[in-house]
Design an enzyme around this catalytic site. Sequence first.
Site, PDB file in Angstrom:
ATOM      1  N   GLU A 266       0.792  -1.234   0.000  1.00  0.00           N
ATOM      2  CA  GLU A 266       0.000   0.000   0.000  1.00  0.00           C
ATOM      3  C   GLU A 266       0.827   1.289   0.000  1.00  0.00           C
ATOM      4  OE1 GLU A 266      -4.129  -1.328   2.027  1.00  0.00           O
ATOM      5  OE2 GLU A 266      -2.559  -0.924   3.463  1.00  0.00           O
TER       6      GLU A 266
HETATM    7  C1  TNX Z   1      -4.585  -4.025   4.626  1.00  0.00           C
HETATM    8  S1  TNX Z   1      -3.128  -6.263   3.207  1.00  0.00           S
HETATM    9  C2  TNX Z   1      -3.325  -3.951   5.176  1.00  0.00           C
HETATM   10  C3  TNX Z   1      -3.201  -3.594   6.606  1.00  0.00           C
HETATM   11  C4  TNX Z   1      -4.523  -3.328   7.252  1.00  0.00           C
HETATM   12  C5  TNX Z   1      -5.520  -4.344   6.758  1.00  0.00           C
HETATM   13  C6  TNX Z   1      -6.855  -4.306   7.420  1.00  0.00           C
HETATM   14  C7  TNX Z   1      -1.957  -5.398   3.815  1.00  0.00           C
HETATM   15  C8  TNX Z   1      -0.657  -5.890   3.465  1.00  0.00           C
HETATM   16  N1  TNX Z   1      -2.164  -4.274   4.536  1.00  0.00           N
HETATM   17  O1  TNX Z   1      -2.337  -2.517   6.744  1.00  0.00           O
HETATM   18  O2  TNX Z   1      -4.375  -3.407   8.614  1.00  0.00           O
HETATM   19  O3  TNX Z   1      -5.690  -4.177   5.377  1.00  0.00           O
HETATM   20  O4  TNX Z   1      -7.637  -5.414   7.007  1.00  0.00           O
END
Ligand code: TNX
Length: 662
Positions: free
Chosen positions: A293
């Site tokens: 992200e």
């Molecule tokens: C996505 S999937 C994230 C996390 C959040 C989560 C909540 C991923 C690698 N990162 O930072 O906590 O969604 O479901």
Amino acid sequence: MPWPSSVSVQQGSVPLDKNFSIAFSGAGASDPRVRLLGTRTPLRLARQTGVFVKPSIVKDASEATLAIVVEQPGHGGAQKLGDDEGYSLSVADGHIRLSATAPLGAVRGAETLLQLVRQGDNGFAFPAVSIQDQPRFPWRGLSLDVSRHFIPVDEIKRTLDGMCAVKLNVLHWHLSDDQGFRVESKKYPRLQKYGSEGQYYTQVQVRDVIAYAADRGIRIVPEFDMPGHATSWLAAYPNLGSGSGKYDVGHGFDVYYDLMDPTKESTYRFLDGFIGEMSKLFPDEYFHIGGDEVEAKQWNENPAVSAFMRQHNLADAKALQTYFNQRLLKIVTKHGKHMEGWDEIFQPNLPKTIVIQSWRGQRSLWQAAAQGYQGILSAGYYLDLMYPASDHYAADPMKLPPSKKEDEQSGPAPELTPEQKKLILGGEAASWEELVSLENFDSRLWPRLAAIAERFWSPESVTDVQSMYRRLAYINGWLEWLGLGQRSKLLLMRVRLTGGVPSPALEAFASILEPVKGYERHAEKYTTTTPLVSLALSIPPESDAAREFRDAIESFLNAPKSNRDSAKLRERLTFWETETTAVKPVLQANPLLRENLSVADATMAVCKAGLEALDYLDSAAPSGWKQTASAAVDQYVNKRVGETDFLIQIAPGVQKLIAAVP
Ligand code: TNX
């Protein structure tokens, strides 16, 4: 649970009594992981059954209740991916024999033995059985976020006990994120000083946890998330960042824009020092660098970063992250580790030793495997999203889920050769702790994690959901004897909500509710400092009562009309209606519960419609009743009640009853 590869149940049993003893033999028996079974097994048996069992080691296997035979010694170093975990267990003719080729097999088999104990007419006993077992996948993990809410050492150890009990073998420790940096660094002490708000593990504690995990056959893979999800690093060392000005540890739960600056040499010097230090602290061969992200805003708005990108022909943020990952890969490799990261780190030309953790799904994982890369699946196993155990149980790293939009976007799934299939190492459940407190922590993991553990360990053909739930109910209680508090602690939370006095009416009402699912839970309404005390945070992710009710309706409607007996369904609905009437003054009287009055009203409407439907299945319904009742209930079928965070999980069943009314 997990169900073994082969089980054959026989006649007879071996009693458990105060004379229980253990004998060790074989070249692997002196391995500390095996030796510890000599104390851990009797203590667990005593705790589970109340029988006075004490550690008693005898020399002669023919004298012992339990003979543990381990043929080969371990390799001496830290546990490795792929270490042999197979074992066989036989309970017959008054003796128990647990044999394994390597030490880890004995650790796994001991847990199977502990699950076998049953109360019979003559007290507790091990039923006669012959079991051969080994894992389907070598990487069976839990990815645990300790940044959003800090999880202290005791809770981590308890979680490791539970993981060992269901034969999981990797704790992926998500140690840094925007909301907190959780490990002491001697080299860069500002990380814990300014990045953790005082909540971090000292290196002494980290070593202690690693040793505790190693004794239980669990590897610990640390993750330090970069270049995004990195606000807490920047709060400590702002020069690492690509934004301007000052950074504070995050308190909200949106994806933060703060990114490390991948264009400065000083960033890599820092990371070299940091990763060098952490590589010594964590003995595992794998080192997780996160990579998820990355929101490009800060990079796009930073003129120096833009200039660097032009100069190096980096077309976009993705290309810049690839550049960053390649630099990082050199550092991680230099310190003797294999790099692991989320889907985003994958690009061709990386060494084949990396591991990709897929939150995107099977297609993404298989595409990497088709190019020769190893990976593990986490999509489908997000415990924070409050899905039922059956959903997670259905997710399989080797099977495509029903087509989803995101998957379609990532292209068709490739056909994998048998060799490529082996690159899919397993999976990890993921527990993100935005809405987790020390009180509800266990309940967010257990018992669903046991169903996921079975998916990773048991043969692919083990898919019977009814059997899974039957066994999960037993495991849920068994895990509490191990010290986990998924039921007991939630009960304490609900008792706190009613001012310290248990309320049977609240228990009955809450038993048919579930928290909303997926990203409907609106973590962005919370911050790290919001008290996590509401009723929605104090109930299990999955309602057993509602599931049983749904199943009962299914059998009721499938039975021939002449054979239908509605008495049980009526009894349930009447009970919930009565208890919900009784809970209203309780909700009214307690400020933290008052917001749930609308849920009680809705629940009563659902119960009423269900009871009426049962009446009208036999005698004609008044005209217009069906439409009105259907509309009244439909608004609660898999939909939150008003603005609350609740689902009334008996609504879908009641809707089926209404639909069946002629
Ligand atoms: C996505 S999937 C994230 C996390 C959040 C989560 C909540 C991923 C690698 N990162 O930072 O906590 O969604 O479901």
